[in-house]
Design a protein around this motif. Sequence first.
Motif, PDB file in Angstrom:
ATOM      1  N   VAL A 119       0.872  -1.175   0.000  1.00  0.00           N
ATOM      2  CA  VAL A 119       0.000   0.000   0.000  1.00  0.00           C
ATOM      3  C   VAL A 119       0.908   1.223   0.000  1.00  0.00           C
ATOM      4  O   VAL A 119       1.713   1.410   0.916  1.00  0.00           O
ATOM      5  N   ASP A 120       0.798   2.020  -1.023  1.00  0.00           N
ATOM      6  CA  ASP A 120       1.615   3.224  -1.125  1.00  0.00           C
ATOM      7  C   ASP A 120       0.879   4.415  -0.539  1.00  0.00           C
ATOM      8  O   ASP A 120      -0.335   4.532  -0.648  1.00  0.00           O
ATOM      9  N   GLY A 121       1.627   5.290   0.118  1.00  0.00           N
ATOM     10  CA  GLY A 121       1.035   6.488   0.694  1.00  0.00           C
ATOM     11  C   GLY A 121       1.964   7.672   0.512  1.00  0.00           C
ATOM     12  O   GLY A 121       3.116   7.507   0.072  1.00  0.00           O
ATOM     13  N   PRO A 122       1.507   8.838   0.844  1.00  0.00           N
ATOM     14  CA  PRO A 122       2.360  10.022   0.720  1.00  0.00           C
ATOM     15  C   PRO A 122       3.517   9.985   1.718  1.00  0.00           C
ATOM     16  O   PRO A 122       3.383   9.467   2.833  1.00  0.00           O
ATOM     17  N   GLY A 123       4.647  10.504   1.305  1.00  0.00           N
ATOM     18  CA  GLY A 123       5.806  10.553   2.192  1.00  0.00           C
ATOM     19  C   GLY A 123       6.229   9.163   2.628  1.00  0.00           C
ATOM     20  O   GLY A 123       6.408   8.255   1.815  1.00  0.00           O
ATOM     21  N   ARG A 124       6.371   8.984   3.929  1.00  0.00           N
ATOM     22  CA  ARG A 124       6.801   7.694   4.480  1.00  0.00           C
ATOM     23  C   ARG A 124       5.635   6.746   4.729  1.00  0.00           C
ATOM     24  O   ARG A 124       5.845   5.603   5.154  1.00  0.00           O
ATOM     25  N   CYS A 125       4.447   7.202   4.517  1.00  0.00           N
ATOM     26  CA  CYS A 125       3.272   6.355   4.785  1.00  0.00           C
ATOM     27  C   CYS A 125       3.218   5.176   3.817  1.00  0.00           C
ATOM     28  O   CYS A 125       3.720   5.243   2.694  1.00  0.00           O
ATOM     29  N   CYS A 185      -2.787   7.520   7.031  1.00  0.00           N
ATOM     30  CA  CYS A 185      -1.572   8.345   7.010  1.00  0.00           C
ATOM     31  C   CYS A 185      -1.876   9.659   7.742  1.00  0.00           C
ATOM     32  O   CYS A 185      -2.512  10.567   7.192  1.00  0.00           O
ATOM     33  N   ARG A 186      -1.451   9.760   9.001  1.00  0.00           N
ATOM     34  CA  ARG A 186      -1.752  10.939   9.812  1.00  0.00           C
ATOM     35  C   ARG A 186      -0.758  11.060  10.962  1.00  0.00           C
ATOM     36  O   ARG A 186      -0.024  10.100  11.284  1.00  0.00           O
ATOM     37  N   HIS A 199      -0.344   4.113  12.794  1.00  0.00           N
ATOM     38  CA  HIS A 199      -1.400   3.828  11.815  1.00  0.00           C
ATOM     39  C   HIS A 199      -0.888   4.096  10.397  1.00  0.00           C
ATOM     40  O   HIS A 199      -1.372   3.478   9.434  1.00  0.00           O
ATOM     41  N   SER A 200       0.060   4.980  10.260  1.00  0.00           N
ATOM     42  CA  SER A 200       0.572   5.371   8.942  1.00  0.00           C
ATOM     43  C   SER A 200       1.363   4.252   8.267  1.00  0.00           C
ATOM     44  O   SER A 200       1.631   4.314   7.060  1.00  0.00           O
ATOM     45  N   PHE A 201       1.723   3.221   9.047  1.00  0.00           N
ATOM     46  CA  PHE A 201       2.530   2.127   8.502  1.00  0.00           C
ATOM     47  C   PHE A 201       1.808   0.776   8.573  1.00  0.00           C
ATOM     48  O   PHE A 201       2.401  -0.273   8.320  1.00  0.00           O
ATOM     49  N   GLY A 202       0.532   0.816   8.944  1.00  0.00           N
ATOM     50  CA  GLY A 202      -0.220  -0.438   9.071  1.00  0.00           C
ATOM     51  C   GLY A 202       0.157  -1.228  10.297  1.00  0.00           C
ATOM     52  O   GLY A 202      -0.049  -2.444  10.351  1.00  0.00           O
TER      53      GLY A 202
END
Length: 276
Positions: A119-125, A185-186, A199-202
């Motif tokens: 799962v890709d997210g913004p920045g390091r998420c 991602c928060r 939460h940003s990394f699962g």
Amino acid sequence: MRTLAAALCLIAQPALAEAPATSPRPEARAGAVASTSTSSSPETAAPAPAAPQSPAVAAAPGAPDWYNVDISRLAPARSLRPSLRTPGVRAAAARLLDRQAAGSVCNDPAIQGERIGNVDGPGRCGIADAVRVTSVSGIALSRPARMDCTTASALKTWVDRGLKPSVGSEGGGPVSIRVVAGYACRGRNNVAGARLSEHSFGHAIDIAGIGLADGSEMTLLTDWDSADHGFQLRQMHQAACGIFGTVLGPDSNAAHRDHFHFDTAVNRRGGGAYCR
């Protein structure tokens, strides 16, 4: 001479006809010791020992009637061992195992869901090799939650060791977990610009309540300090410590007054668990 021999034969025939019907050999005494003779003759071979018989129960003088009962007659008519499962039951069990294996993730039939990859997210998420979990150990999640397998396995362990024992059979037992946050991602505590939450990394899941079979629900917002379910919710909180690296609940701060926050950050980098 032939005449004399024929006469002798005629004389002997009545004698043979009058031979006794039984052998004159004396009968063996009852209980006599078997012969040790090694002769192979059928007439001299020792008789085969009789099959052992159940000893008779000797009556005890003056004893009550029940004392002299032959206990061998009290044995059940059939074995008390349960019969083997019927073919229908075996087939149903096999189908259930097949369904569990087909829908399992993280190499664990007790964790149901689907593998969704990275799962890709913004920045390091983002999450590497993520799964979307729908139920754990037979307890349904109110909504599918994205996480990694380390977190999914920890959740399953907590359900088995913390949730189920704490609830027991109350309300028919637990059937669901009300999930209020999975992957997101928060920043921590939803504060913009704050350090990224797990939460940003699962690595985290937030739980606000436990649904019961009778339709009722234990919620942290209303039951944390209640006489009905407060003790059980606190048991669940305590059981999570050590299974998860970070455990936060209503007593930690205002941001968690209505839910548990469980994450596996410490599990990955080592160190003691943080429980508040």
